[in-house]
Design an enzyme around this catalytic site. Sequence first.
Site, short mmCIF file in Angstrom:
data_model
loop_
_atom_site.label_atom_id
_atom_site.label_comp_id
_atom_site.label_asym_id
_atom_site.label_seq_id
_atom_site.Cartn_x
_atom_site.Cartn_y
_atom_site.Cartn_z
N ASP A 9 0.73 -1.36 0.02
CA ASP A 9 -0.18 -0.08 0.12
C ASP A 9 1.04 1.44 0.16
O ASP A 9 1.79 1.50 1.17
CB ASP A 9 -0.86 0.05 1.30
CG ASP A 9 -1.77 0.89 1.00
OD1 ASP A 9 -1.47 2.39 0.77
OD2 ASP A 9 -2.51 1.34 2.64
N ASP A 33 -5.59 7.34 -4.91
CA ASP A 33 -5.81 8.72 -4.90
C ASP A 33 -6.75 8.96 -3.29
O ASP A 33 -6.66 9.87 -2.60
CB ASP A 33 -6.76 9.60 -6.02
CG ASP A 33 -7.08 10.74 -6.14
OD1 ASP A 33 -5.73 11.13 -4.63
OD2 ASP A 33 -7.31 11.37 -6.58
N GLY A 118 -6.02 1.58 -13.21
CA GLY A 118 -7.30 1.51 -12.66
C GLY A 118 -8.84 1.68 -13.30
O GLY A 118 -8.66 1.21 -13.85
N1 AR6 Z 1 -1.10 1.75 -2.84
C1 AR6 Z 1 -0.68 0.94 -4.16
N2 AR6 Z 1 -1.87 1.08 -5.33
C2 AR6 Z 1 -3.40 1.50 -5.05
C3 AR6 Z 1 -3.75 1.31 -3.72
C4 AR6 Z 1 -2.79 1.96 -2.72
N3 AR6 Z 1 -3.47 2.37 -1.40
N4 AR6 Z 1 -5.15 1.67 -4.05
C5 AR6 Z 1 -4.98 0.92 -5.54
N5 AR6 Z 1 -3.71 0.94 -5.93
P1 AR6 Z 1 -6.42 3.84 -9.73
P2 AR6 Z 1 -5.98 5.49 -12.16
C6 AR6 Z 1 -3.77 0.79 -7.34
O1 AR6 Z 1 -7.76 3.62 -9.89
O2 AR6 Z 1 -6.09 4.26 -13.27
C7 AR6 Z 1 -8.99 8.29 -8.91
O3 AR6 Z 1 -10.47 8.10 -8.37
C8 AR6 Z 1 -4.88 0.08 -8.66
O4 AR6 Z 1 -4.94 -0.93 -8.09
O5 AR6 Z 1 -6.27 4.39 -8.23
O6 AR6 Z 1 -4.83 5.89 -12.64
C9 AR6 Z 1 -8.57 9.27 -9.99
O7 AR6 Z 1 -9.62 10.37 -9.26
C10 AR6 Z 1 -3.94 0.53 -9.71
O8 AR6 Z 1 -3.40 -0.33 -9.95
O9 AR6 Z 1 -6.35 5.02 -10.53
C11 AR6 Z 1 -9.02 9.07 -11.04
O10 AR6 Z 1 -9.87 9.85 -11.45
C12 AR6 Z 1 -3.04 2.02 -9.78
O11 AR6 Z 1 -2.87 2.01 -8.64
C13 AR6 Z 1 -8.92 8.02 -11.50
O12 AR6 Z 1 -9.31 7.39 -10.01
C14 AR6 Z 1 -4.12 2.72 -10.64
O13 AR6 Z 1 -5.44 2.85 -10.21
C15 AR6 Z 1 -7.77 7.49 -12.10
O14 AR6 Z 1 -7.30 6.76 -12.54
#
Ligand code: AR6
Length: 170
Positions: A9, A33, A118
């Site tokens: 995390d 985020d 994500g």
């Molecule tokens: N630590 C590390 N990685 C994580 C964590 C964590 N605590 N939580 C999730 N991930 P995403 P995006 C991973 O959806 O696709 C937001 O609402 C997750 O498994 O967080 O860039 C923003 O405000 C995935 O591999 O980001 C934007 O609106 C990665 O982080 C939108 O989502 C990215 O997933 C951005 O979407």
Amino acid sequence: MSLEALRADITTLFVDAIVNAANTTLLGGGGVDGAIHRAAGPALLAACRALGGAMTGEAKITPGFRLPARFVIHTPGPVWRGGAHGEADLLAACYRNSLALAVKSGCRTVAFPCISTGVYGYPPEAAARVAARETRAFLKSGATLERVIFCCFSDEDLALYDALLAEPGA
Ligand code: AR6
């Protein structure tokens, strides 16, 4: 200088800066985020309000507040729209601009999540290739970073990065 992948995390890492996969408002959201904002506390949102948003591929910095990381670097990744809409260039810009901002801010250790893979739907392997290529290119250009971490949230992502980082050219 080390470039490594681990499963964690990102909010728990003791590094100079963690990168946030943000959106262009920089006002928080779900996924990583949301986790970063929850762990940093409400002062992070207040600091983000003062930034006035960011364009996709840009990077902006705030303190880490309650996080163990000293800084958060916020970068909106591209939404995947099939791959022919400049997604790879925009994702590369996220990594390049975040690294440059980290160096400019005196950071020596930086951790990235898997930006855009994500909610934004970027295929994880293609995204990992961009991340590894861009980061290696940046580090070769003589940057003063000691450690860059690709912080994976799933075993699948970790396996992708482990394989890529084992390839020649690492
Ligand atoms: N630590 C590390 N990685 C994580 C964590 C964590 N605590 N939580 C999730 N991930 P995403 P995006 C991973 O959806 O696709 C937001 O609402 C997750 O498994 O967080 O860039 C923003 O405000 C995935 O591999 O980001 C934007 O609106 C990665 O982080 C939108 O989502 C990215 O997933 C951005 O979407």
